[in-house]
Design an enzyme around this catalytic site. Structure first.
Site, PDB file in Angstrom:
ATOM      1  N   GLN A  69       9.171   2.102   1.229  1.00  0.00           N
ATOM      2  CA  GLN A  69       8.854   3.619   0.893  1.00  0.00           C
ATOM      3  C   GLN A  69      10.082   4.474   0.756  1.00  0.00           C
ATOM      4  O   GLN A  69      10.626   5.505   1.170  1.00  0.00           O
ATOM      5  CB  GLN A  69       8.460   4.404   2.284  1.00  0.00           C
ATOM      6  CG  GLN A  69       6.834   4.599   2.316  1.00  0.00           C
ATOM      7  CD  GLN A  69       6.048   4.993   1.278  1.00  0.00           C
ATOM      8  OE1 GLN A  69       6.599   6.084   0.742  1.00  0.00           O
ATOM      9  NE2 GLN A  69       4.904   4.540   0.726  1.00  0.00           N
ATOM     10  N   SER A  70      11.008   3.706  -0.183  1.00  0.00           N
ATOM     11  CA  SER A  70      12.369   4.250  -0.128  1.00  0.00           C
ATOM     12  C   SER A  70      12.518   5.542  -1.006  1.00  0.00           C
ATOM     13  O   SER A  70      11.901   5.618  -2.263  1.00  0.00           O
ATOM     14  CB  SER A  70      13.169   3.233  -1.035  1.00  0.00           C
ATOM     15  OG  SER A  70      14.378   3.757  -1.500  1.00  0.00           O
ATOM     16  N   ASN A  71      12.945   6.578  -0.452  1.00  0.00           N
ATOM     17  CA  ASN A  71      13.388   7.771  -1.358  1.00  0.00           C
ATOM     18  C   ASN A  71      14.425   7.400  -2.298  1.00  0.00           C
ATOM     19  O   ASN A  71      14.383   8.225  -3.669  1.00  0.00           O
ATOM     20  CB  ASN A  71      13.835   8.921  -0.428  1.00  0.00           C
ATOM     21  CG  ASN A  71      13.000   9.016   0.536  1.00  0.00           C
ATOM     22  OD1 ASN A  71      11.892   9.587   0.348  1.00  0.00           O
ATOM     23  ND2 ASN A  71      13.505   9.069   1.943  1.00  0.00           N
TER      24      ASN A  71
END
Ligand SMILES: *Cc1c(COP(=O)(O)O)cnc(C)c1O
Length: 323
Positions: A69-71
């Protein structure tokens, strides 16, 4: 140093009120969650420098990596889509993760996604091998490190610090303390560097959601400061920073019920979305430090809201609703 203009800056600074709490200091939020929609959050300030370099170096392809879920990978994929650069992202699994939130947006942006599990070896090495393969096929590939946190990327938060100094003038307020979440430590290091260069003598406080205080203070921040010295041609020797690692909680991207409860109260009283992985924990930490009387000497606190709203996955939402 040259950079692309991609972010909506300067970002607003707003004072917030929590109706059910009598805060012992004024609390302001710098809305870096409003740097853009697809590119919301702090990574875009780093990418303005990093992708300028990609263009200068004639890169056709970019590889970067992060958590599922990397921004950071989402912002990179979105900017690459706009610039016509092919983006490859290495995500740390599980392989069967639901395609939602940032992971879905990586795909929507047309990124070439590879998922690895913990036992697949060193992800930085995997990026190097991936680059070699792409370059052999005729690409010119630039690797952007996790979180965009290298000396060049961190300059984005040196600029943010200068922006704060200008806003103080306009607003007629002096922030004695600037609070930022520390993930990979890049945003915090940039602010620390800006504070040292300007002689502004603010308290820069990092609330960690990943590393220990010792890791950040002894290793990560000094090495990023060194790197910034190299790329900026300036010299910062001494600097001050406070790191608090009491709010990592159950660990990176794992939430406790009390954090969820706090987030719900906060959002419902301010209309500002906090995310469960970064800003929720850091604001919970800020609030706790204030209410526990640890920050008695502080008057005007500026919290950098670094984005993250796309991090609300099905699992996190279920946990919030169950709380
Ligand atoms: C990446 C990120 C951070 C942490 O920034 P670092 O520079 O990695 O320390 C904080 N908040 C959000 C929402 C992020 O995406």
């Amino acid at each position: 140093m040259k950079k692309l203009s991609l972010a909506n800056t300067p970002t607003r600074i707003e004072e917030i009120q929590l109706m059910d709490a009598d805060l012992p200091a004024r609390l302001f939020v710098k809305r870096d969650d409003m740097t853009g929609v697809a590119v919301t959050g702090n990574k875009i300030r780093k990418l303005e420098y990093l992708l300028q370099k990609a263009l200068d170096d004639g890169a056709t392809d970019v590889i970067t990596r992060g958590a599922i879920q990397s921004n950071h990978t989402r912002a990179t994929a979105m900017v690459c889509a706009r610039l016509g650069i092919k983006c490859h992202v290495l995500l740390q699994g599980p392989r069967d993760a639901d395609e939602e939130g940032n992971y879905f947006l990586d795909r929507l942006a047309g990124a070439d996604i590879r998922i690895i599990d913990e036992d697949d070896g060193d992800p930085d090495e995997a990026m190097r091998v991936w680059k070699e393969n792409l370059d052999r096929e005729g690409a010119t590939t630039m690797i952007i490190p996790m979180g965009g946190s290298d000396g060049l990327g961190c300059l984005g938060y040196v600029d943010c610090f200068d922006e704060i100094l200008e806003q103080e003038e306009e607003m007629g307020v002096r922030f004695d303390t600037v609070v930022a979440v520390a993930g990979s430590g890049g945003m915090l290091s940039g602010l620390v560097y800006g504070n040292a260069l300007s002689g502004a003598k603010k308290d820069i406080v990092g609330i960690s959601v990943l590393h220990t205080e010792k890791e950040l203070v002894d290793t990560i921040i000094p090495s990023l400061v060194d790197e910034m010295n190299k790329v900026s041609g300036k010299t910062v020797g001494n600097y001050d920073v406070t790191v608090i690692d009491d709010y990592v909680g159950l660990g990176y991207a794992k939430s406790r019920p009390e954090e969820m409860e706090f987030i719900w109260d906060f959002v419902s009283q301010t209309g500002i979305i906090l995310d469960p992985v970064y800003t929720g924990k850091a604001m919970y930490g800020t609030f706790s430090e204030l209410m526990d009387g640890h920050w008695k000497d502080k008057e005007n606190i500026l919290f950098i809201h670094s984005g993250g709203a796309f991090g609300w996955t099905k699992k996190q939402i279920e946990m919030l609703l169950r709380k």
